[in-house]
Enzyme design. Structure first.
Site, PDB file in Angstrom:
ATOM      1  N   HIS A  11     -51.808  51.830  31.992  1.00 24.44           N
ATOM      2  CA  HIS A  11     -50.650  51.700  31.104  1.00 24.44           C
ATOM      3  C   HIS A  11     -49.877  53.019  30.963  1.00 24.44           C
ATOM      4  CE1 HIS A  11     -53.359  53.190  27.770  1.00 24.44           C
ATOM      5  NE2 HIS A  11     -52.229  53.760  27.389  1.00 24.44           N
ATOM      6  N   ASP A  41     -57.503  48.641  33.151  1.00 25.40           N
ATOM      7  CA  ASP A  41     -56.535  49.642  32.702  1.00 25.40           C
ATOM      8  C   ASP A  41     -56.808  51.007  33.314  1.00 25.40           C
ATOM      9  OD1 ASP A  41     -54.303  50.611  31.436  1.00 25.40           O
ATOM     10  OD2 ASP A  41     -55.274  50.934  29.508  1.00 25.40           O
ATOM     11  N   SER A 116     -54.410  58.832  25.870  1.00 26.07           N
ATOM     12  CA  SER A 116     -54.782  57.850  26.892  1.00 26.07           C
ATOM     13  C   SER A 116     -54.866  58.486  28.271  1.00 26.07           C
ATOM     14  CB  SER A 116     -53.757  56.716  26.930  1.00 26.07           C
ATOM     15  OG  SER A 116     -53.816  55.945  25.759  1.00 26.07           O
TER      16      SER A 116
END
Length: 238
Positions: A11, A41, A116
């Site tokens: 992402h 992911d 992230s």
């Protein structure tokens, strides 16, 4: 790896038209997208550099609740190299992110937007997880999540060697952008809205099929494509 393969979250780079990597010493590199896996992911990118300091992969199956956990990342997108510490709060939390159910490590180490794709390390400095999310709600603290490195290893290896993960349906091997307003259309110099190919991975199905950067994807097996997610959902069923 020491020669420039880097793992991050899907992402983080999804639909990016350009990917850049800045090292701690300030040197910046343009990165090539090697492969992505939306289900876990995870994504692999590559920079042309040598003699880098690679993380040592640990064993997430040996973690215990209460053990030290250290997160290193780029919170808020501008505080690169930030280190936070906490504990492993849970070993197998089932969390739904972007429609995908994932079993994740939970940590009390401070996690914020921008973390992230960063690393979660154990007391020995070994990489035991890839930070994927903070709990929903900006005011909620002490609830960060990471993909266990043992779950990620096979995905990472397949992305590095093949550019895709087996059993995920058809993978095109492209970076896409949704152009849905006049400003974006002007920026990309196209005259109609749609899902456009920005980049193609060398040796991918898309390259073998003759697709090129700049192509607009209109339909798959007669089904109209409005967004990149439409395309991903259809490919997953083939």
């Amino acid at each position: 790896t020491t020669n420039g393969y880097i793992v991050t979250n899907n992402h983080v780079i999804d639909n990016a038209s350009k990917i850049s990597v800045r090292l701690k010493n300030g040197t910046s590199y343009d990165a090539t997208l090697i492969g992505t896996d939306a289900k876990t992911d995870l994504a692999i990118i590559k920079i042309e550099a040598d003699n880098l300091q690679a993380a040592v992969l640990g064993d997430s199956d040996r973690l215990q609740v209460g053990e030290l956990a250290v997160a290193i990342g780029n919170p808020l997108g501008e505080l690169g190299g930030t280190v936070t510490s906490g504990i492993i709060s849970a070993l197998d939390r089932e969390i739904v992110l972007d429609g995908e159910s994932m079993n994740l490590l939970q940590t009390s180490a401070a996690i914020n937007p921008g973390n992230s794709g960063g690393g979660l390390f154990d007391k020995n400095g070994d990489l035991v997880g890839v930070v994927v999310a903070k709990s929903s709600g900006e005011n909620v603290e002490g609830l960060g999540f990471a993909i266990p490195i043992n779950d990620a290893k096979d995905v990472i290896n397949q992305l590095m060697s093949k550019g895709y993960v087996e059993g995920r349906g058809i993978t095109l091997g492209v970076s896409l952008v949704n152009i849905d307003n006049d400003q974006m259309a002007a920026y990309y110099r196209v005259n109609k809205y749609g899902v456009y190919i920005v980049d193609i991975i060398s040796g991918s199905n898309a390259e073998r099929a003759g697709l090129k950067a700049g192509d607009c994807i209109l339909t798959v097996n007669g089904t109209s494509i409005k967004t990149a997610n439409d395309l991903k959902d259809l490919l997953a069923t083939l």
